[in-house]
Scaffold this motif. Structure first.
Motif, PDB file in Angstrom:
ATOM      1  N   THR A   5      38.483  36.429  37.634  1.00  0.00           N
ATOM      2  CA  THR A   5      37.295  36.107  38.967  1.00  0.00           C
ATOM      3  C   THR A   5      37.691  36.290  40.928  1.00  0.00           C
ATOM      4  O   THR A   5      36.344  36.090  41.947  1.00  0.00           O
ATOM      5  N   GLU A   6      38.198  36.801  40.709  1.00  0.00           N
ATOM      6  CA  GLU A   6      38.288  36.970  42.643  1.00  0.00           C
ATOM      7  C   GLU A   6      37.607  38.370  43.079  1.00  0.00           C
ATOM      8  O   GLU A   6      37.883  38.502  44.044  1.00  0.00           O
ATOM      9  N   GLU A   7      37.454  39.089  42.038  1.00  0.00           N
ATOM     10  CA  GLU A   7      37.549  40.421  42.069  1.00  0.00           C
ATOM     11  C   GLU A   7      35.528  40.796  41.938  1.00  0.00           C
ATOM     12  O   GLU A   7      35.076  41.435  42.423  1.00  0.00           O
ATOM     13  N   TYR A   8      34.930  39.639  41.631  1.00  0.00           N
ATOM     14  CA  TYR A   8      33.128  39.272  41.902  1.00  0.00           C
ATOM     15  C   TYR A   8      32.909  38.148  42.827  1.00  0.00           C
ATOM     16  O   TYR A   8      33.712  36.788  42.576  1.00  0.00           O
ATOM     17  N   CYS A   9      31.684  38.320  42.713  1.00  0.00           N
ATOM     18  CA  CYS A   9      30.889  37.079  43.533  1.00  0.00           C
ATOM     19  C   CYS A   9      29.615  37.023  42.357  1.00  0.00           C
ATOM     20  O   CYS A   9      28.715  38.095  43.049  1.00  0.00           O
ATOM     21  N   ILE A  45      27.803  40.365  42.284  1.00  0.00           N
ATOM     22  CA  ILE A  45      28.982  42.306  43.485  1.00  0.00           C
ATOM     23  C   ILE A  45      30.249  42.017  43.076  1.00  0.00           C
ATOM     24  O   ILE A  45      30.695  40.859  43.036  1.00  0.00           O
ATOM     25  N   TYR A  46      30.791  43.309  43.152  1.00  0.00           N
ATOM     26  CA  TYR A  46      31.874  43.513  42.884  1.00  0.00           C
ATOM     27  C   TYR A  46      32.570  43.388  44.640  1.00  0.00           C
ATOM     28  O   TYR A  46      32.543  43.570  45.231  1.00  0.00           O
ATOM     29  N   LYS A  47      33.914  43.491  44.359  1.00  0.00           N
ATOM     30  CA  LYS A  47      34.544  44.272  45.356  1.00  0.00           C
ATOM     31  C   LYS A  47      34.508  44.834  46.118  1.00  0.00           C
ATOM     32  O   LYS A  47      35.048  44.666  47.434  1.00  0.00           O
ATOM     33  N   ASP A  48      34.111  45.387  45.739  1.00  0.00           N
ATOM     34  CA  ASP A  48      33.615  47.001  46.478  1.00  0.00           C
ATOM     35  C   ASP A  48      32.401  46.663  47.183  1.00  0.00           C
ATOM     36  O   ASP A  48      32.288  48.302  48.060  1.00  0.00           O
ATOM     37  N   GLY A  49      31.794  45.788  46.560  1.00  0.00           N
ATOM     38  CA  GLY A  49      29.724  45.865  47.767  1.00  0.00           C
ATOM     39  C   GLY A  49      29.085  46.194  46.195  1.00  0.00           C
ATOM     40  O   GLY A  49      28.323  46.207  46.485  1.00  0.00           O
TER      41      GLY A  49
END
Length: 180
Positions: A5-9, A45-49
């Protein structure tokens, strides 16, 4: 492949009135952020944008959807705001999920149990033809209470599948490079 869950928003549009979905997702530990979204109400959105080419447009009920379809305020091309949003999704290369928060959506659609006085066959034809006319549109209907889970699942699995594709492309390019 499992995403933490911390890898995406989950992004939700600033114009979104009903905040049940972001509130429930946040309560479950899923990151959410209110942001202007040009097409649809929800994106991921994924952690890398990276943002996969998918959006979810929420409708509170079949009556809201019918009102949007029948809106007679049209542009110079004869398209109302709802159709322009669907066409914008295509221009942006987005898969467009139309989420209707109405557990009896299909029953109402077939039986004509909605506020509009338009003939039930005409309405059902207009709605069902959306996916035939616009193949990037997918209609999903569910209870309002489970709509947060549906939005999350749609966006999560779309992101996961896109990341798998990117990973496969990367692996193939590495294999080709290593073969030289």
């Amino acid at each position: 492949m499992t995403l933490r869950t911390e890898e995406y928003c989950i992004l939700y549009d600033t114009r979104e009135q009903d905040i049940l979905i972001p509130n429930v997702l946040a309560h479950k530990g899923i990151l959410t952020k209110r942001e202007k979204i040009d097409t649809g109400d929800y994106r991921i959105i994924y952690k890398d944008g990276y943002m996969p080419p998918v959006t979810v447009e929420r409708k509170a009920c079949i009556d809201e959807l019918i009102g949007n379809i029948l809106d007679n305020r049209k542009d110079e091309n004869g398209n109302n705001r709802f159709v322009r949003e669907i066409l914008r999704a295509k221009e942006e290369g987005l898969k467009f999920y139309l989420l209707i928060q109405d557990k009896d959506y299909y029953k109402k659609l077939i039986t004509g149990r909605y506020l509009s006085r338009v003939n039930k066959n005409a309405i059902s034809g207009m709605i069902m033809s959306l996916t035939a006319k616009y193949p990037w549109v997918h209609i999903v209907a569910c209870d309002r209470e489970i709509s947060p889970s549906m939005v999350h699942k749609i966006l999560y699995y779309e992101l996961r599948e896109e990341l798998k594709k990117k990973w496969l492309i990367y692996r193939r390019s590495r294999q080709i490079a290593d073969s030289f």
